[in-house]
Design a protein around this motif. Structure first.
Motif, PDB file in Angstrom:
ATOM      1  N   PRO A   1       0.777  -1.127   0.007  1.00 20.20           N
ATOM      2  CA  PRO A   1      -0.002  -0.005   0.061  1.00 20.20           C
ATOM      3  C   PRO A   1       0.933   1.308  -0.252  1.00 20.20           C
ATOM      4  N   ARG A   2       2.264   1.106   0.321  1.00 25.98           N
ATOM      5  CA  ARG A   2       2.838   2.422   0.255  1.00 25.98           C
ATOM      6  C   ARG A   2       3.387   2.782  -1.277  1.00 25.98           C
ATOM      7  N   PHE A   3       3.063   1.966  -2.055  1.00 25.58           N
ATOM      8  CA  PHE A   3       3.367   2.305  -3.530  1.00 25.58           C
ATOM      9  C   PHE A   3       2.067   2.547  -4.368  1.00 25.58           C
ATOM     10  N   PRO A   4       2.493   3.130  -5.333  1.00 24.96           N
ATOM     11  CA  PRO A   4       1.211   3.485  -6.369  1.00 24.96           C
ATOM     12  C   PRO A   4       0.856   2.404  -7.079  1.00 24.96           C
TER      13      PRO A   4
ATOM     14  N   LYS B   1       6.080  12.343  -3.492  1.00 27.52           N
ATOM     15  CA  LYS B   1       5.697  11.399  -2.357  1.00 27.52           C
ATOM     16  C   LYS B   1       6.378   9.753  -2.796  1.00 27.52           C
ATOM     17  N   ASN B   2       6.623   9.758  -3.811  1.00 22.34           N
ATOM     18  CA  ASN B   2       7.115   8.647  -4.217  1.00 22.34           C
ATOM     19  C   ASN B   2       8.543   8.570  -4.882  1.00 22.34           C
TER      20      ASN B   2
ATOM     21  N   GLY C   1      13.609   3.863  -8.200  1.00 20.84           N
ATOM     22  CA  GLY C   1      13.976   2.466  -8.368  1.00 20.84           C
ATOM     23  C   GLY C   1      13.317   1.888  -9.449  1.00 20.84           C
ATOM     24  N   GLU C   2      12.015   2.230  -9.920  1.00 14.00           N
ATOM     25  CA  GLU C   2      11.494   1.832 -11.131  1.00 14.00           C
ATOM     26  C   GLU C   2      12.243   2.278 -12.307  1.00 14.00           C
TER      27      GLU C   2
END
Length: 448
Positions: A291-294, A348-349, A355-356
């Motif tokens: 849930p931390r990631f979109p 926010k990310n 990383g992506e």
């Protein structure tokens, strides 16, 4: 605005041949007058046009698509999964549409002799901290009435996926795979056979009201809306439905409706298993969502042609239809980077996003993530595969818009236009159910 509550250039030897296209009588006159014009020949536009003409066979319908062929973008660049409805908030429109849509999709493919496979899916917990989230996901799936959903232990995982390792998993045997572009083309054929007019190479750039009737016209302003193309062609109609996908916000703007939610394109790059390593994967293998990631995270997806896709990552695309790393459109990139909503999402990310990007460039890092599920996988087992671009709707606060969004307006144009602004994943699985909802909305707004 009304919010309704609730991908390619891999090696031919690996991906196989595309299925033969459905034969169409595509119109090239790029003019005419219709009761309803549908703008957008992706799977949602095609399904909606099909549903409308089947409900109203005495009305005239046209579907306008900017490309030379139908279903060329999101509908033809996706994972090919028939989702069962596990992830979505119980009672939400998204959950109901997915569960109903999956059943309708299987029935439709059976009726139309479209090949599919009910190969199942495992959502695998590889760490103990994921187990509570997995159990919560099971409860959510049960509340959504997902068929045949069970929890299996490590032994059960190996029985279903001999090379997969995990502590616990959700087993969803109702999940399947299909070629969604082939399904979309069949929707188009149904629409045409019911009397609809399919027009390709018609890029809608203007939607306006006609102030006076054509010379010597006896129909007056029966068709008061003009849709003009980038080539200067014009189609007249009484009402307009747009299902523009990656361009849904721009179609809304040219008709005088709201510019938000904004569409920001995210590219997903897949890896492909080499043919001699396909035995490693039998069905879909997915991670437990964080849930931390979109976005969902990398997974294993078998394809109808026998290939197996691994991934995708999720990075900002520099072009709305940019399937290659270096595809660039200045307007698309400027629109995205200048949008406050994207700026907030990035902040926010930031760690996740970097990383992506790293995993998109250095595929060994992506393979390392995949090895958590199938340890025998190695870097030499994969090659770079296809990419897709997701039309992600964002609000100005940087939130991913997860609901379906309809948008109309007031005045001469706005009152005759309905925009499907956001049809989020799993739109392909839900397409026939979405079409019913869209048709209901069209009938309500325009009193068909």
């Amino acid at each position: 605005m009304i919010r309704t509550l609730s991908n390619v250039s891999a090696r031919t030897v690996l991906l196989g041949r595309q299925p033969k296209s459905v034969e169409f009588v595509v119109r090239h006159q790029h003019s005419g007058s219709y009761d309803v014009a549908v703008v957008g020949g992706g799977i949602v536009g095609l399904a909606s046009a099909r549903e409308l003409i089947l409900r109203h066979p005495t009305l005239s319908f046209a579907l306008l698509e900017k490309e030379k062929e139908l279903s060329m973008h999101q509908s033809g660049h996706n994972s090919g999964v028939i989702h069962s409805g596990i992830y979505y908030t119980p009672g939400s429109l998204k959950a109901r549409l997915c569960v109903r849509g999956a059943t309708m999709a299987y029935e439709y493919c059976q009726k139309k002799n479209i090949p599919y496979k009910r190969c199942g899916k495992l959502i695998v917990a590889t760490d103990r901290e994921e187990i509570p989230r997995l159990k919560a996901l099971y409860e959510r799936g049960m509340k959504n009435n997902v068929r045949d959903l069970t929890i299996v232990d490590a032994k059960g995982i190996r029985e279903r996926e001999p090379f997969c390792r995990g502590l616990m998993a959700l087993d969803s045997p109702y999940t399947g795979i299909v070629d969604w572009r082939r399904v979309g083309l069949r929707y188009g054929k149904d629409f045409e056979e019911a009397g609809g007019i399919l027009t390709t190479e018609f890029e809608a750039t203007d939607i306006t009201v006609v102030r006076e009737s054509p010379a010597r016209s006896s129909e007056g302003l029966k068709y008061p809306i003009a849709i003009r193309s980038s080539k200067g062609d014009e189609v007249r109609c009484r009402y307009v439905l747009t299902c523009g996908g990656l361009y849904s916000d721009r179609l809304s703007q040219i008709s005088g409706c709201s510019p938000e939610p904004r569409i920001v394109p995210f590219r997903g790059d897949y890896l492909v298993l080499k043919p001699e390593k396909r035995y490693l994967v039998k069905g879909n293998v997915y991670p437990v969502p964080d849930p931390r990631f979109p976005f969902l995270g990398v997974h294993f997806t078998p394809r109808m042609d026998g290939s197996v896709w691994l991934g995708p990552n999720a990075v900002l695309a520099f072009k709305r239809e940019g399937y290659q790393l270096y595809d660039l459109n200045i307007r698309d990139l400027t629109d995205a980077l200048s949008f406050r909503g994207l700026q907030k999402l990035v902040m926010k990310n930031i760690t996740y996003g970097l990383g992506e990007m790293y995993r998109g460039v250095f595929i060994g890092a992506q393979v390392k993530l995949l090895q958590k599920f199938i340890p025998e996988l190695s870097l030499s087992d994969v090659v770079r595969g296809p990419s897709g671009v997701r039309a992600q709707a964002l609000d100005r606060d940087g939130n991913l818009v997860d609901d379906f969004v309809f948008d109309g307006g007031t005045g001469d144009v706005g009152s005759r236009v309905l925009h499907v602004r956001n049809a989020p994943s799993p739109a392909a699985t839900s397409s026939l159910a979405i079409a019913e909802m869209v048709a209901d909305e069209v009938e309500h707004r325009f009193s068909l």
